[in-house]
Write an enzyme that holds these catalytic residues in place. Sequence first.
Site, short mmCIF file in Angstrom:
data_model
loop_
_atom_site.label_atom_id
_atom_site.label_comp_id
_atom_site.label_asym_id
_atom_site.label_seq_id
_atom_site.Cartn_x
_atom_site.Cartn_y
_atom_site.Cartn_z
N SER A 9 0.82 -1.21 0.00
CA SER A 9 0.00 0.00 0.00
C SER A 9 0.85 1.26 0.00
O SER A 9 1.83 1.37 0.74
CB SER A 9 -0.90 0.00 1.24
OG SER A 9 -1.65 1.19 1.32
N ASN A 35 -5.86 -0.89 7.30
CA ASN A 35 -4.61 -0.31 7.81
C ASN A 35 -4.83 0.06 9.27
O ASN A 35 -5.44 1.09 9.57
CB ASN A 35 -4.22 0.91 6.98
CG ASN A 35 -2.94 1.56 7.48
OD1 ASN A 35 -2.33 1.12 8.46
ND2 ASN A 35 -2.53 2.63 6.83
N GLY A 37 8.09 -6.24 3.64
CA GLY A 37 9.09 -5.52 4.42
C GLY A 37 10.47 -5.75 3.86
O GLY A 37 11.12 -6.75 4.19
N CYS A 63 -3.17 3.44 12.30
CA CYS A 63 -3.72 4.80 12.34
C CYS A 63 -4.04 5.14 13.79
O CYS A 63 -4.48 4.27 14.54
CB CYS A 63 -4.99 4.89 11.49
SG CYS A 63 -4.75 4.62 9.73
N GLY A 103 7.28 -3.13 -1.81
CA GLY A 103 6.99 -1.74 -1.50
C GLY A 103 8.04 -0.77 -1.98
O GLY A 103 8.06 -0.38 -3.14
N SER A 104 8.96 -0.40 -1.09
CA SER A 104 9.89 0.68 -1.40
C SER A 104 10.82 0.36 -2.56
O SER A 104 11.37 1.28 -3.19
CB SER A 104 10.72 1.04 -0.15
OG SER A 104 11.38 -0.09 0.37
N GLY A 136 1.54 10.80 5.67
CA GLY A 136 0.31 11.20 6.33
C GLY A 136 -0.97 10.84 5.59
O GLY A 136 -1.96 11.58 5.67
N LEU A 137 -0.97 9.72 4.88
CA LEU A 137 -2.16 9.25 4.16
C LEU A 137 -2.73 10.31 3.21
O LEU A 137 -3.94 10.53 3.16
CB LEU A 137 -3.26 8.79 5.14
CG LEU A 137 -2.91 7.64 6.07
CD1 LEU A 137 -4.14 7.21 6.87
CD2 LEU A 137 -2.33 6.44 5.33
N ALA A 139 6.89 10.05 6.19
CA ALA A 139 5.79 10.57 7.01
C ALA A 139 4.85 11.31 6.08
O ALA A 139 4.67 12.52 6.18
CB ALA A 139 6.32 11.47 8.11
#
Length: 307
Positions: free
Chosen positions: A5, A111, A230, A114, A252-253, A56-57, A54
């Site tokens: 995500s 998720n 991860g 939060c 992901g990354s 922040g959605l 960061a």
Amino acid sequence: MLTASGCGGTGRELAQFFDVTRLGAFVTRSITMAPRAGRPTPRMAETPSGLLNAVGLQGPGVEAFLTQELPWLAERGARTVVSIGGGTVAEYTALARRLADAPGVTAVEVNLSCPNIEDRGRVFARDGSSAAEVVASVRAATRYDVPVIAKLASDVADIVAVARSCVDGGADALAMINTPVGMSVDVDSMRPALAAGTGGLSGPAIRPIAVRCVWQVHAALPGVPIIGMGGVTSGRDALEFVLAGACAVAVGSALFHDPYACPRIQRELEELLTERGFDRLADAVGLAHHPPGSGPRGRTDLEESSL
């Protein structure tokens, strides 16, 4: 092979490089009820073998998602897992209801990392009862034929207890791990590298933590499907998660510097499985938990010889 995500944009970005329908599923960024601008910049910082963020959605909100982003994915036949995030149980419930009749939703990922604004900002994922309450509300508001996936955080006292609570609350599968909280200080400016101070750490640096979590939860709940994630950058990384107990793997990354990562890693994983005598990925799931000498399908050498 899935995207993690927040790492695949809307799908349009990755579609420039490969056919997104080849993915096991495309996982959206976490969708919120209202549009969100996200946190101030800088909100990303590189660290050794990792990346702090960061964001922040940040997103357009659920209405824009349903009219602009989901239809594009559905038209192309992509299997779409919609990640949702909220500040209250009621917000998660409302999101699930908005998605209940939307065409093209393959599954809903909850998720849980939060902050619960009704409980002093404590993150849902860190409390089993709070996490279970959210999952139960989403399960009740979602069509019975749409799986609900609970996404767990690693920085908890007992991830097995949280996982069990989520399953008891109605989760059909578990995704782990979400980014653990980290921080970096710029020694030149002598200020935090992120405007928010702390952020989520991703990348190869967290893979051992993620594998540990998958290992522990699979050992305790062997019948529950797990999506491992991860720091996956290669087929070997993916196979490590599978052997620990994951039946699917998310990237992901790695996508930020290699947009072809998903098909490449899937190809590498298939080659590794073939080299080791596996006919199906399912035969390798959790094999590291089996006694030494287990064959490709979990049989010991003695059992193989007796067949």
